[in-house]
Design an enzyme around this catalytic site. Structure first.
Site, PDB file in Angstrom:
ATOM      1  N   ASP A  19     -11.549  -2.062  15.016  1.00 38.37           N
ATOM      2  CA  ASP A  19     -10.347  -2.845  14.699  1.00 38.37           C
ATOM      3  C   ASP A  19     -10.692  -3.965  13.734  1.00 38.37           C
ATOM      4  O   ASP A  19     -11.572  -4.792  13.999  1.00 38.37           O
ATOM      5  CB  ASP A  19      -9.770  -3.425  15.998  1.00 38.37           C
ATOM      6  CG  ASP A  19      -8.369  -3.985  15.835  1.00 38.37           C
ATOM      7  OD1 ASP A  19      -8.114  -4.688  14.838  1.00 38.37           O
ATOM      8  OD2 ASP A  19      -7.534  -3.730  16.720  1.00 38.37           O
ATOM      9  N   SER A  50      -0.913  -5.314  20.267  1.00 37.40           N
ATOM     10  CA  SER A  50      -1.206  -6.497  19.464  1.00 37.40           C
ATOM     11  C   SER A  50      -0.363  -7.688  19.938  1.00 37.40           C
ATOM     12  O   SER A  50      -0.497  -8.127  21.071  1.00 37.40           O
ATOM     13  CB  SER A  50      -0.989  -6.176  17.980  1.00 37.40           C
ATOM     14  OG  SER A  50      -1.552  -7.162  17.159  1.00 37.40           O
ATOM     15  N   HIS A  76      -6.750  -0.692  14.268  1.00 37.96           N
ATOM     16  CA  HIS A  76      -5.591  -1.382  14.851  1.00 37.96           C
ATOM     17  C   HIS A  76      -4.303  -0.570  14.731  1.00 37.96           C
ATOM     18  O   HIS A  76      -3.243  -1.031  15.155  1.00 37.96           O
ATOM     19  CB  HIS A  76      -5.413  -2.729  14.148  1.00 37.96           C
ATOM     20  CG  HIS A  76      -4.603  -3.737  14.901  1.00 37.96           C
ATOM     21  ND1 HIS A  76      -5.033  -4.328  16.070  1.00 37.96           N
ATOM     22  CD2 HIS A  76      -3.374  -4.270  14.656  1.00 37.96           C
ATOM     23  CE1 HIS A  76      -4.130  -5.179  16.499  1.00 37.96           C
ATOM     24  NE2 HIS A  76      -3.107  -5.166  15.670  1.00 37.96           N
TER      25      HIS A  76
END
Length: 276
Positions: free
Chosen positions: A221, A145, A254
């Site tokens: 995600d 991320s 995620h």
């Protein structure tokens, strides 16, 4: 470096150290996994950069990476994601301030005094690791991320420093998405021209080394469409002729469930480059 945690893991040792960072002006924690081979030989290093809200603990407790590092003979180094301490500037919300350093060098106040995570990860931390641990000097970098953004940007800005780079769910175009725009406005100011130096989708156009990029993105995600948008990196790499392997993994979100499912493949990818 003061060792504050020491735990057996996959035949080696998962440690956490604390050091006084000259670059950041505060004390920092960094996790170091030494696989069993480190007892008798020098090894390459894989640096891992974590995402928003994380510290050095998330990767070492959730990714299950130690077993693969032991299999391939790779030291894992996972620093905290921002400067810490009572004197360090902070903000409300999870996406700015402590836990959200974005791996850049801030130029705006009050952030510029401490938020220099780029210099810490690129220069100060590797110097400490190479001085205190049995390393060969070969290094690779990866992250998730915000940390995926950091890994890609750092590799692209430092040709021939890293043997390989990969990312999970990276923020590939921070100048175009809310997370990046909020952080860059605060850390770098209103002049958007300066932002491009910290955007992987912009940097590939001028990269002087065609280091292949490996990116895994979960198809389920929750941040895919509004914050991550890997199509920007794909378009930039196509235009520049920069090698990119972008894998959309159906159903994955995620979280570290996603990372733990594919971290073995990433470590194998890095080990192949580190031992080449």
């Amino acid at each position: 470096m003061e060792r504050i945690e020491h735990r057996a893991a996959s035949g080696g040792w998962q440690d956490v150290y604390r050091n006084a960072s000259q670059v950041l002006g505060c004390e920092m924690n960094v996790a170091v996994y030494l696989p069993p081979q480190a007892a008798t030989q020098k090894l390459p290093v894989l640096y891992w950069l974590s995402g928003l809200t994380c510290n050095e603990q998330n990767f070492i407790t959730k990714a299950g990476a130690q077993r693969y590092a032991a299999e391939h003979g790779v030291i894992l180094v996972a620093p905290d994601t921002s400067p810490r301490g009572d004197d360090v500037a902070d903000a409300e919300g999870y996406d700015l301030g402590k836990g959200a350093g974005f791996y850049l060098n801030a130029t705006e106040q009050p952030w510029a005094a401490h938020y220099r995570m780029y210099d810490y990860v690129v220069d100060e931390l590797p110097a400490l690791i190479d001085a205190h641990f049995p390393t060969t000097g070969a290094r690779s970098i990866s992250g998730h991320s915000m940390g995926g953004h950091g890994a890609l940007v750092i590799a692209l800005k430092n040709p021939r420093r890293y043997k390989s780079v990969s990312a999970f769910s990276p923020i590939v175009a921070p100048t175009r998405v809310p997370w990046g725009q909020k952080a860059f406005t605060a850390y770098l100011g209103e002049d958007r021209a300066s932002w491009a130096a910290w955007d992987a989708s912009e940097l590939v156009a001028t990269a002087t080394e065609r280091l292949p990029l490996l990116v895994d993105q979960g198809g389920g995600d929750e941040f895919l469409d509004n914050q991550l948008q890997p199509q920007w990196l794909q378009a930039a790499c196509t235009a520049a002729g920069h090698p990119l392997t972008l894998r959309l993994q159906p159903g994955y979100d995620h979280s570290y469930y996603f990372i733990s499912s594919f971290i073995g493949e990433h470590i194998a990818h890095h080990a192949k480059a580190l031992y080449a």
